[in-house]
Enzyme design. Structure first.
Site, PDB file in Angstrom:
ATOM      1  N   ASP A 106       0.826  -1.217   0.000  1.00 19.73           N
ATOM      2  CA  ASP A 106       0.000   0.000   0.000  1.00 19.73           C
ATOM      3  C   ASP A 106       0.859   1.266   0.000  1.00 19.73           C
ATOM      4  O   ASP A 106       0.356   2.361  -0.262  1.00 19.73           O
ATOM      5  CB  ASP A 106      -0.954   0.009   1.206  1.00 19.73           C
ATOM      6  CG  ASP A 106      -0.250  -0.038   2.568  1.00 19.73           C
ATOM      7  OD1 ASP A 106       0.990  -0.200   2.609  1.00 19.73           O
ATOM      8  OD2 ASP A 106      -0.952   0.058   3.598  1.00 19.73           O
ATOM      9  N   TYR A 136      12.088   2.735  -0.875  1.00 22.51           N
ATOM     10  CA  TYR A 136      11.400   1.438  -0.938  1.00 22.51           C
ATOM     11  C   TYR A 136      10.105   1.541  -1.737  1.00 22.51           C
ATOM     12  O   TYR A 136       9.884   0.799  -2.708  1.00 22.51           O
ATOM     13  CB  TYR A 136      11.108   0.917   0.483  1.00 22.51           C
ATOM     14  CG  TYR A 136      10.078  -0.193   0.521  1.00 22.51           C
ATOM     15  CD1 TYR A 136      10.329  -1.422  -0.086  1.00 22.51           C
ATOM     16  CD2 TYR A 136       8.837  -0.013   1.149  1.00 22.51           C
ATOM     17  CE1 TYR A 136       9.374  -2.445  -0.072  1.00 22.51           C
ATOM     18  CE2 TYR A 136       7.885  -1.025   1.168  1.00 22.51           C
ATOM     19  CZ  TYR A 136       8.145  -2.239   0.559  1.00 22.51           C
ATOM     20  OH  TYR A 136       7.198  -3.238   0.569  1.00 22.51           O
ATOM     21  N   LYS A 196       8.977  -0.136  -5.362  1.00 24.23           N
ATOM     22  CA  LYS A 196       7.828  -1.035  -5.518  1.00 24.23           C
ATOM     23  C   LYS A 196       6.834  -0.449  -6.534  1.00 24.23           C
ATOM     24  O   LYS A 196       6.246  -1.171  -7.337  1.00 24.23           O
ATOM     25  CB  LYS A 196       7.122  -1.257  -4.171  1.00 24.23           C
ATOM     26  CG  LYS A 196       7.893  -2.098  -3.171  1.00 24.23           C
ATOM     27  CD  LYS A 196       8.163  -3.518  -3.622  1.00 24.23           C
ATOM     28  CE  LYS A 196       6.908  -4.387  -3.645  1.00 24.23           C
ATOM     29  NZ  LYS A 196       7.242  -5.808  -3.967  1.00 24.23           N
TER      30      LYS A 196
HETATM   31  P1  NAD Z   1      11.205 -10.014   3.418  1.00 24.95           P
HETATM   32  O1  NAD Z   1      12.229  -8.936   3.325  1.00 24.95           O
HETATM   33  O2  NAD Z   1      10.936 -10.677   4.709  1.00 24.95           O
HETATM   34  O3  NAD Z   1      11.568 -11.177   2.367  1.00 24.95           O
HETATM   35  C1  NAD Z   1      12.010 -10.928   1.078  1.00 24.95           C
HETATM   36  C2  NAD Z   1      12.611 -12.216   0.524  1.00 24.95           C
HETATM   37  O4  NAD Z   1      13.045 -11.952  -0.821  1.00 24.95           O
HETATM   38  C3  NAD Z   1      13.821 -12.713   1.298  1.00 24.95           C
HETATM   39  O5  NAD Z   1      13.712 -14.098   1.516  1.00 24.95           O
HETATM   40  C4  NAD Z   1      14.997 -12.390   0.388  1.00 24.95           C
HETATM   41  O6  NAD Z   1      16.083 -13.291   0.535  1.00 24.95           O
HETATM   42  C5  NAD Z   1      14.357 -12.502  -0.982  1.00 24.95           C
HETATM   43  N1  NAD Z   1      15.050 -11.711  -2.013  1.00 24.95           N
HETATM   44  C6  NAD Z   1      15.522 -10.448  -1.914  1.00 24.95           C
HETATM   45  N2  NAD Z   1      16.101 -10.082  -3.066  1.00 24.95           N
HETATM   46  C7  NAD Z   1      15.959 -11.125  -3.921  1.00 24.95           C
HETATM   47  C8  NAD Z   1      16.345 -11.354  -5.261  1.00 24.95           C
HETATM   48  N3  NAD Z   1      16.987 -10.413  -5.984  1.00 24.95           N
HETATM   49  N4  NAD Z   1      16.056 -12.550  -5.837  1.00 24.95           N
HETATM   50  C9  NAD Z   1      15.420 -13.516  -5.121  1.00 24.95           C
HETATM   51  N5  NAD Z   1      15.059 -13.356  -3.846  1.00 24.95           N
HETATM   52  C10 NAD Z   1      15.311 -12.179  -3.254  1.00 24.95           C
HETATM   53  O7  NAD Z   1       9.882  -9.371   2.819  1.00 24.95           O
HETATM   54  P2  NAD Z   1       8.357  -9.698   3.144  1.00 24.95           P
HETATM   55  O8  NAD Z   1       7.918  -8.869   4.286  1.00 24.95           O
HETATM   56  O9  NAD Z   1       8.170 -11.159   3.200  1.00 24.95           O
HETATM   57  O10 NAD Z   1       7.661  -9.104   1.848  1.00 24.95           O
HETATM   58  C11 NAD Z   1       7.395  -9.926   0.716  1.00 24.95           C
HETATM   59  C12 NAD Z   1       6.765  -9.067  -0.364  1.00 24.95           C
HETATM   60  O11 NAD Z   1       5.569  -8.478   0.120  1.00 24.95           O
HETATM   61  C13 NAD Z   1       7.651  -7.910  -0.821  1.00 24.95           C
HETATM   62  O12 NAD Z   1       7.513  -7.766  -2.208  1.00 24.95           O
HETATM   63  C14 NAD Z   1       7.082  -6.696  -0.095  1.00 24.95           C
HETATM   64  O13 NAD Z   1       7.293  -5.520  -0.837  1.00 24.95           O
HETATM   65  C15 NAD Z   1       5.607  -7.070  -0.041  1.00 24.95           C
HETATM   66  N6  NAD Z   1       4.853  -6.502   1.092  1.00 24.95           N
HETATM   67  C16 NAD Z   1       5.303  -6.646   2.377  1.00 24.95           C
HETATM   68  C17 NAD Z   1       4.541  -6.129   3.426  1.00 24.95           C
HETATM   69  C18 NAD Z   1       4.968  -6.301   4.867  1.00 24.95           C
HETATM   70  O14 NAD Z   1       4.316  -5.760   5.763  1.00 24.95           O
HETATM   71  N7  NAD Z   1       6.023  -7.065   5.171  1.00 24.95           N
HETATM   72  C19 NAD Z   1       3.341  -5.465   3.163  1.00 24.95           C
HETATM   73  C20 NAD Z   1       2.919  -5.350   1.828  1.00 24.95           C
HETATM   74  C21 NAD Z   1       3.673  -5.877   0.811  1.00 24.95           C
END
Ligand code: NAD
Ligand code: TYD
Length: 356
Positions: A134, A159, A163
């Protein structure tokens, strides 16, 4: 039938993989770069399960992605891989540009090449689901309506800007090349296996360690919290029935100021793990220098997902936060193992310079 999941050793991706394999026979190829945020230990209970294969690697490695697609012929790709922490994006935006923008571009190109050559029936059934945030919509003031899918993109941090760029690429690959994409924009997640650099797990682990609970600024910034398993169920539903090229906002109607979240965590810990001297964990709360460009309020209007696809979150904030605190109390080994030297370096980099 197989799914290619990227970033499935991170917080949300790993919860998705675990929940998926608990409920379905379909296999998962899990491509993850295993950055500081990727943790194979989270997936430990899948050891020996032939339906799961963790492949260390980068979404930007076109040769590797092409090979995985050709070998495993997935019916869908779910893209969680990203650099995800706003504070880290302020200290070092380069990795965010590299993975979130260039990496997504390369992934889209590899998937397009694979999809183009699929037989017609498989091509029609194929899906590329992009998991986003969001934060691309920017910041709300108190009276503003919650973010709808039609809101203008106004990202404010490196960030969220990275995105937003990735969302635009995904959209363009649909409109230009016909790639069957779906995008989800979710609010802040919380729950098991959350890396303790983010607000909720950081407060739990600091509280238990007797350390300060560093609230940025006045603590009145508002986030809209969603239990991670509800996010995973929304992704499954969108994958199953979402309309091609559409975006779906995912949220739990749980807007709360940060300071209230921290007090709730302290109250739960006071109840579940009372301190020997009878004092409250709330005494550890410290207000520290705010994050630069800190977005004041996020709120998700999830009506499209609810009305079109019939999705509803299973947890309220009260049930979800209790489960989360209980999980951290029950899993001290997982917590200890993620607090490596690199983690401690990050904590001192991010907090040492913040005046109290
Ligand atoms: P996180 O940082 O916990 O995990 C990200 C994962 O991606 C890690 O395992 C990392 O090793 C892997 N990664 C990073 N770069 C990479 C690459 N180049 N190739 C392959 N793997 C790679 O993130 P999260 O909180 O699990 O978020 C997952 C997704 O959800 C993200 O796209 C984030 O933008 C989105 N998101 C997260 C939230 C939140 O509150 N955490 C909310 C909305 C959306
Ligand atoms: P965070 O978990 O980093 O998620 P995001 O910035 O993507 O929303 O932070 C959630 C909120 O908590 C955000 O307003 C910043 C605040 N925060 C603190 O007050 N102290 C902290 O130590 C951290 C990590 C975050």
């Amino acid at each position: 039938m197989t799914l290619l999941v990227t970033g499935g050793a991170g917080f949300i991706g790993a919860n998705f993989v675990l929940d998926w394999l608990d409920a379905r026979p379909e296999a998962i190829i899990n491509l993850d770069k295993l950055t500081y945020a990727g943790n194979p230990e989270t997936l430990a209970r899948l050891q020996g399960d032939a339906r799961h294969q963790l492949v260390p690697g980068d979404i930007g490695d076109s040769a590797l992605v092409g090979r995985l697609l050709a070998e495993h012929r997935p019916r869908a790709v779910v893209n969680f891989a990203a650099e995800s922490h706003v504070d880290r994006s302020i200290h070092g935006p380069g990795a965010f540009i590299e993975t979130n923008i260039v990496g997504t571009f390369r992934l889209l190109e590899a998937v397009r090449a694979y999809w183009t050559d699929l037989p017609e029936a498989e091509q029609t059934a194929f899906r590329f689901l992009h998991v986003s945030t969001d934060e691309v919509y920017g910041s709300l003031t108190r009276g503003d309506p919650a973010f709808a899918e039609t809101n203008r993109y106004e990202p404010n941090s490196p960030y969220s800007a990275s995105k937003a760029a990735s969302d635009h690429l995904v959209r363009a690959w649909h409109h230009t090349y016909g790639l069957p994409v779906l995008t989800t924009n979710c609010s802040n997640n919380y729950g098991p296996y959350h890396f303790p650099e983010k607000l909720i797990p950081l407060m739990i682990v600091n509280a238990l360690a007797g350390k300060p609970l560093p609230v940025y600024g006045d603590g009145m910034q508002i986030r809209d919290w969603l239990y991670v398993k509800d996010h995973c169920s929304a992704i499954r539903r969108v994958l199953e029935a979402g309309r091609l090229g559409e975006t779906y906002n995912v949220g739990g109607w749980n807007e709360k100021p940060n300071i209230e979240i921290v007090h709730t965590i302290c109250q739960l810990l006071d109840e579940l793990r009372p301190k020997a001297d009878g004092s409250s964990y709330a005494n550890q709360i410290t207000h520290v220098t705010d994050r630069p460009g800190h977005d004041r309020r996020y709120a998700i209007d999830a009506r499209k997902l609810e009305a079109e696809l019939g999705w509803k979150p299973a947890e309220t904030f009260e049930t979800g936060i209790r489960k989360t605190v209980e999980w951290y109390l029950a899993n001290p080994d997982w917590v200890a193992h993620v607090q490596s030297g690199a983690y401690r370096d990050w904590v001192s980099q991010n907090y040492a310079e913040r005046a109290t």
